[in-house]
Design a protein around this motif. Structure first.
Motif, short mmCIF file in Angstrom:
data_model
loop_
_atom_site.label_atom_id
_atom_site.label_comp_id
_atom_site.label_asym_id
_atom_site.label_seq_id
_atom_site.Cartn_x
_atom_site.Cartn_y
_atom_site.Cartn_z
N SER A 67 49.32 10.53 37.68
CA SER A 67 49.92 10.60 36.36
C SER A 67 48.90 11.11 35.35
O SER A 67 47.72 10.76 35.38
CB SER A 67 50.43 9.23 35.92
OG SER A 67 49.38 8.28 35.93
N GLY A 68 49.36 11.98 34.47
CA GLY A 68 48.50 12.55 33.44
C GLY A 68 47.84 13.85 33.83
O GLY A 68 47.24 14.52 32.98
N LEU A 69 47.92 14.23 35.10
CA LEU A 69 47.30 15.47 35.55
C LEU A 69 48.30 16.63 35.49
O LEU A 69 49.45 16.50 35.92
CB LEU A 69 46.79 15.34 36.99
CG LEU A 69 45.55 14.48 37.23
CD1 LEU A 69 45.16 14.54 38.70
CD2 LEU A 69 44.39 14.93 36.35
N ARG A 70 47.83 17.74 34.95
CA ARG A 70 48.62 18.97 34.95
C ARG A 70 48.10 19.85 36.09
O ARG A 70 46.95 20.29 36.06
CB ARG A 70 48.50 19.69 33.61
CG ARG A 70 49.15 18.92 32.46
CD ARG A 70 48.75 19.48 31.10
NE ARG A 70 49.20 20.85 30.88
CZ ARG A 70 50.41 21.19 30.45
NH1 ARG A 70 51.30 20.25 30.18
NH2 ARG A 70 50.73 22.46 30.25
N VAL A 71 48.94 20.09 37.07
CA VAL A 71 48.53 20.76 38.29
C VAL A 71 49.35 22.02 38.51
O VAL A 71 50.59 21.98 38.49
CB VAL A 71 48.70 19.84 39.52
CG1 VAL A 71 48.27 20.56 40.80
CG2 VAL A 71 47.90 18.55 39.34
N VAL A 72 48.66 23.15 38.71
CA VAL A 72 49.34 24.37 39.15
C VAL A 72 49.23 24.44 40.66
O VAL A 72 48.14 24.33 41.22
CB VAL A 72 48.71 25.63 38.52
CG1 VAL A 72 49.34 26.89 39.13
CG2 VAL A 72 48.93 25.64 37.01
#
Length: 447
Positions: A175-180
């Motif tokens: 949670s809280g991570l922006r992942v491409v």
């Protein structure tokens, strides 16, 4: 003894070319099935594939071969190579098969085989299968009720997703991570985004619209520019690029810079050392890994065991010498506590766990050592054996003499395509450029 069909990673070639045809796939199914039919139970084989159009053709030919010798076939559909290895064990199958040419273009394809324990076949077993392929196999044909049947396994995808999620430490979510996530329009286009999303990450997916022809095309681990651009566009914390069959992973930091497999392995080694999980007193990598990694591990009191190129050889060394972390600079990361082969998603999850624990930018986390100047060139050739030519042999000897003990030189033929790889490294970048350039020129002249 030279192998006729198998290379460094199964059978691979142009689909419907001179080697990889439905006829060969049929014979592989019959031969491998014959080799692994055992006991008095209903023998079973699981078959996964990536998203290449030719996968349908090869899948059906293999199915015919396996059922002809009495094996039941469980068809998994598009599924990562490591998922096939895991499901071979989980489903108590007698054999596992992955139809994929990994990072190659769509018009290539391949066949990878796994033992009942999920490990790739040994050279010896591959030779035995080759002998069967070239023999009269009609005597092995099943009759009547003994002929095998085929099933579609609709639950396999969910099994693998849950398995991958369980490799993340229990006290951590994303949670809280922006992942491409770049799935290379390949085998993981369904399972990988779901796994990351269910673990709490905000996922921006690219390369997840396969059409049978766009696998690895300007996306995936061999084209990290795509995921790097998306990372900068959405201001993500990290970019993850898989290859066509998802056994390889390349990381891009929040600035859009590529992190290679050597830095990746250094992070995992240190993390597992701190958690008292690391075994073997170091890690295993190939001759292509950077000298900087070796120096870094030495400072930590760890060793770097080198093998020839190929994840199967890395794994063999890991198993024989007690290591549980190994891999290749190209992004094959093997974590034997969890997998029996490279698994891009599982490896990425371990790095994401470190990212959550340290709460620092991935660019800082993955800057573990300064790389020694290294240059890799790939020289294509049409026919023959350029490395056996006197002119090339002399150029290699001259290059080794120039580098002396201050650097390393690796010249090898690719096991999957008609290419010679020339790699040199030393603290003197200009010297490396000179040595590699001279060898490259010699190969081009004779090739």
């Amino acid at each position: 003894m030279a192998r006729k069909y198998f290379g460094t990673d199964g059978i691979r070639g142009l689909a419907n070319g001179t080697k990889l045809t439905p006829e060969l796939a049929l014979k592989v199914g019959m031969a491998a099935g014959t080799k692994f039919v055992r006991g008095d139970h209903r023998n079973r084989v699981v078959i996964g594939k990536d998203t290449r159009r030719s996968g349908y053709m090869i899948e059906q030919a293999l199915t015919a071969g396996f059922t002809a010798v009495g094996m039941d076939v469980y068809l998994l559909g598009p599924m990562p190579t490591p998922a096939v290895a895991m499901l071979t064990r989980s489903l108590r199958a007698d054999l596992g098969v992955m139809i994929s040419a990994s990072h190659n273009p769509y018009d290539d394809n391949g066949i990878k085989l796994f033992r009942p324990d999920g490990y790739k076949l040994s050279d010896q077993i591959e030779l035995e299968i080759e002998k069967l392929i070239d023999s009269d196999m009609t005597r092995y044909l099943a009759k009547g009720r003994d002929i095998g049947r085929a099933h579609r396994d609709e639950e396999a995808r969910t099994r693998y997703i849950e398995y991958a999620k369980r490799t993340l430490p229990r006290n951590i979510d994303l949670s809280g991570l922006r992942v491409v996530l770049d799935c290379a329009n390949g085998a993981a286009y369904k399972v990988a985004p779901i796994a990351l999303w269910e673990l709490g990450a905000e996922v921006f997916t690219i390369g997840a619209e396969p059409d049978g022809f766009n696998i690895n095309y300007k996306v995936g681990s061999t084209a990290p520019e795509a995921v790097a651009a998306k990372v900068k566009e959405v201001r993500a914390d990290i970019g993850i690029a898989l290859d066509g069959d998802a056994d390889r992973v390349i990381i891009v930091d929040e600035k859009g810079h590529v992190v290679d497999g050597d830095q990746f392995m250094a992070v995992i080694a240190e993390s597992w050392l701190e958690r008292q999980m690391l075994t073997g007193g170091g890690i295993v990598a190939t001759v292509m890994s950077n000298l900087g990694l070796e120096r870094h591990l030495t400072k930590l009191g760890l060793t770097l065991e080198r093998t020839q190129v190929g994840d199967r050889y890395v794994l063999e060394a890991m198993r024989s010498k007690g290591f549980n972390v190994g891999g290749e600079q190209s992004g094959h990361i093997i974590l034997s506590d969890f997998t029996t082969t490279g698994d891009g998603l599982v490896a990425a999850l371990q790095l994401l766990a470190v990212l959550k624990q340290m709460d620092r930018p991935i660019s800082e986390i993955c800057a573990r050592f300064e790389k020694v100047p290294q240059l890799l060139r790939s020289v294509k050739f049409k026919a023959g054996k350029p490395l056996e030519h006197k002119q090339v042999i002399q150029a290699i000897a001259d290059g080794q003499a120039l580098l002396g003990t201050a650097g390393r030189l690796v010249v090898r033929a690719s096991g999957t395509e008609p290419v010679i790889r020339v790699m040199g490294e030393a603290d003197d970048a200009m010297l490396v450029e000179t040595v590699v350039g001279q060898i490259e020129a010699a190969i081009r002249e004779v090739a």
